[in-house]
Write an enzyme that holds these catalytic residues in place. Structure first.
Site, PDB file in Angstrom:
ATOM      1  N   HIS A 141      -7.485  -0.458   5.693  1.00 57.54           N
ATOM      2  CA  HIS A 141      -6.828   0.805   6.156  1.00 57.54           C
ATOM      3  C   HIS A 141      -6.857   1.629   4.648  1.00 57.54           C
ATOM      4  O   HIS A 141      -6.302   2.808   5.043  1.00 57.54           O
ATOM      5  CB  HIS A 141      -5.697  -0.130   6.516  1.00 57.54           C
ATOM      6  CG  HIS A 141      -4.728   0.184   6.704  1.00 57.54           C
ATOM      7  ND1 HIS A 141      -4.521   1.336   7.484  1.00 57.54           N
ATOM      8  CD2 HIS A 141      -3.271   0.760   6.358  1.00 57.54           C
ATOM      9  CE1 HIS A 141      -3.067   1.547   8.211  1.00 57.54           C
ATOM     10  NE2 HIS A 141      -2.203   1.469   7.035  1.00 57.54           N
ATOM     11  N   ASP A 184       5.774   4.858   5.265  1.00 59.10           N
ATOM     12  CA  ASP A 184       6.654   4.094   5.867  1.00 59.10           C
ATOM     13  C   ASP A 184       6.432   2.923   5.349  1.00 59.10           C
ATOM     14  O   ASP A 184       6.921   1.683   6.258  1.00 59.10           O
ATOM     15  CB  ASP A 184       6.402   4.159   7.480  1.00 59.10           C
ATOM     16  CG  ASP A 184       4.593   3.373   7.539  1.00 59.10           C
ATOM     17  OD1 ASP A 184       3.612   3.213   6.721  1.00 59.10           O
ATOM     18  OD2 ASP A 184       4.389   2.553   8.620  1.00 59.10           O
ATOM     19  N   HIS A 185       5.708   2.592   4.224  1.00 62.72           N
ATOM     20  CA  HIS A 185       5.997   1.598   3.200  1.00 62.72           C
ATOM     21  C   HIS A 185       6.933   1.535   2.196  1.00 62.72           C
ATOM     22  O   HIS A 185       7.095   0.368   1.532  1.00 62.72           O
ATOM     23  CB  HIS A 185       5.176   0.697   3.296  1.00 62.72           C
ATOM     24  CG  HIS A 185       3.469  -0.191   4.669  1.00 62.72           C
ATOM     25  ND1 HIS A 185       4.432  -1.582   5.101  1.00 62.72           N
ATOM     26  CD2 HIS A 185       3.614   0.775   5.915  1.00 62.72           C
ATOM     27  CE1 HIS A 185       3.505  -1.756   5.595  1.00 62.72           C
ATOM     28  NE2 HIS A 185       3.115   0.050   6.927  1.00 62.72           N
ATOM     29  N   HIS A 212       1.394   4.035   2.192  1.00 63.53           N
ATOM     30  CA  HIS A 212       2.022   4.867   2.692  1.00 63.53           C
ATOM     31  C   HIS A 212       3.108   5.147   3.091  1.00 63.53           C
ATOM     32  O   HIS A 212       4.310   4.038   2.904  1.00 63.53           O
ATOM     33  CB  HIS A 212       1.194   3.463   4.225  1.00 63.53           C
ATOM     34  CG  HIS A 212      -0.345   4.206   4.658  1.00 63.53           C
ATOM     35  ND1 HIS A 212      -1.277   3.556   5.832  1.00 63.53           N
ATOM     36  CD2 HIS A 212      -1.110   5.532   4.354  1.00 63.53           C
ATOM     37  CE1 HIS A 212      -2.693   4.020   5.763  1.00 63.53           C
ATOM     38  NE2 HIS A 212      -2.463   5.224   4.700  1.00 63.53           N
ATOM     39  N   HIS A 237       4.351  -4.243  11.293  1.00 60.29           N
ATOM     40  CA  HIS A 237       4.506  -3.702  12.853  1.00 60.29           C
ATOM     41  C   HIS A 237       4.680  -4.988  13.557  1.00 60.29           C
ATOM     42  O   HIS A 237       3.405  -6.041  13.445  1.00 60.29           O
ATOM     43  CB  HIS A 237       3.354  -2.683  12.885  1.00 60.29           C
ATOM     44  CG  HIS A 237       3.721  -1.503  11.809  1.00 60.29           C
ATOM     45  ND1 HIS A 237       4.160  -0.216  11.660  1.00 60.29           N
ATOM     46  CD2 HIS A 237       3.290  -1.285  10.697  1.00 60.29           C
ATOM     47  CE1 HIS A 237       4.263   0.642  11.154  1.00 60.29           C
ATOM     48  NE2 HIS A 237       3.491  -0.046  10.377  1.00 60.29           N
ATOM     49  N   ASP A 267      -0.791  -3.620   6.352  1.00 63.63           N
ATOM     50  CA  ASP A 267      -0.855  -3.114   7.531  1.00 63.63           C
ATOM     51  C   ASP A 267      -2.547  -3.907   7.229  1.00 63.63           C
ATOM     52  O   ASP A 267      -2.811  -2.772   8.114  1.00 63.63           O
ATOM     53  CB  ASP A 267      -0.996  -2.255   7.565  1.00 63.63           C
ATOM     54  CG  ASP A 267       0.862  -1.400   7.878  1.00 63.63           C
ATOM     55  OD1 ASP A 267       1.113  -2.145   8.227  1.00 63.63           O
ATOM     56  OD2 ASP A 267       0.367  -0.674   8.030  1.00 63.63           O
ATOM     57  N   HIS A 307       1.127  -0.864   0.195  1.00 61.87           N
ATOM     58  CA  HIS A 307       0.134   0.171   0.075  1.00 61.87           C
ATOM     59  C   HIS A 307       1.129   1.112  -0.266  1.00 61.87           C
ATOM     60  O   HIS A 307       1.970   0.888   0.312  1.00 61.87           O
ATOM     61  CB  HIS A 307      -0.576  -0.522   1.335  1.00 61.87           C
ATOM     62  CG  HIS A 307       0.133  -0.081   2.542  1.00 61.87           C
ATOM     63  ND1 HIS A 307       0.327  -0.613   3.581  1.00 61.87           N
ATOM     64  CD2 HIS A 307      -0.152   0.980   3.356  1.00 61.87           C
ATOM     65  CE1 HIS A 307       0.636  -0.608   4.292  1.00 61.87           C
ATOM     66  NE2 HIS A 307       0.355   1.034   4.440  1.00 61.87           N
TER      67      HIS A 307
END
Length: 255
Positions: free
Chosen positions: A114, A60-61, A58, A171, A133, A56
């Site tokens: 998400h 942080d990915h 985001h 995570h 996530d 996805h």
């Protein structure tokens, strides 16, 4: 030769994971939270990065994609519904599509909720799933761009994978998830057993994943929203499962 995986930490609590095909030498990074830990993992394993499989959009990915692609000229595969929000994409995939990593073959599963276009990757022969996530051990992702019914349907897809499927999530949230889950199902013996296991893993400085779908089905309240006893305990007897899920998710948001 069986597939190999290598798990490592990124950022503050993200997981990075490499998936390696020993037969061809192909290696994928599942997402790319930041470049340096991926590079360190490649050096430690001696593997060559050929692919990045994105779950996805985001940051942080995805923040490490540009640097890794520039260095390794790797192929970046991303969710079709989010490709415009992810840089350096070479290929897009959606539900039912196949991804190939050397001799390994994975199936793409749409798992929105998400984010609106979130996907997961399932490699049936290897019994491996990479779920980003959407699903965490004893938890699930926040419903940010979708709605509870959408997220519940996504979790049902993942719950339906074979029980011995090992899954990797984005995570390390398991300890906190367990503390919350105990407020939902304090008498769940499978949850209590998982709590003991996780306490030992964390005390030894080890990660709590991969976990298996079968164990999650027994212990993760977010996968148990269609359990009649659980619904009754929340005052939602007879309600649709997605509404029970929504109540659990909202309680987690407030915890």
């Amino acid at each position: 030769m069986p597939a190999q995986t290598y798990l490592f930490g990124c950022l503050s609590d993200n997981f990075g994971v490499l998936l390696h095909d020993p037969q061809s030498g192909a290696t994928a990074s599942i997402d790319a939270p930041e470049a340096a830990p991926v590079e360190a993992a490649l050096q430690k394993t001696g593997w060559r990065l050929t692919d990045i499989l994105v779950t996805h959009h985001h940051n942080d990915h995805t923040a490490g994609i540009g640097e890794l692609k520039a260095r390794h000229q790797c192929r970046v595969t991303a969710p079709r519904g989010e490709a415009q929000r992810i840089a350096h994409v070479d290929a897009t995939v959606a539900e039912g599509d196949t991804v190939k990593l050397g001799t390994l073959q994975g199936r793409v599963i749409d798992t929105p909720g998400h984010t609106a276009g979130h996907i997961s990757y399932f490699f049936p022969n290897e019994k491996l799933a990479f779920v980003g996530d959407t699903l965490f051990s004893i938890g699930c992702g926040r419903v940010i761009e979708g709605n509870p019914q959408m997220m519940w349907n996504s979790l049902l897809k993942l719950r339906g994978l074979p029980d011995d499927t090992r899954f990797y999530c984005g995570h390390e949230y398991t300890e906190a998830n367990i503390q919350f889950a105990k407020t939902i199902e304090p008498g769940n013996k499978a949850l209590a057993a998982r709590a003991d296991e996780v306490a030992k893993l964390r005390a030894a400085g080890k990660p709590t994943i991969p976990a298996t779908i079968g164990h999650e089905k027994a212990a993760n309240p977010f996968l148990r929203a269609d359990d009649a006893a659980l619904a009754k305990s929340l005052g939602l007897a007879g309600q649709p499962a997605w509404k029970v899920f929504a109540e659990i998710r909202e309680r987690k948001n407030r915890s």
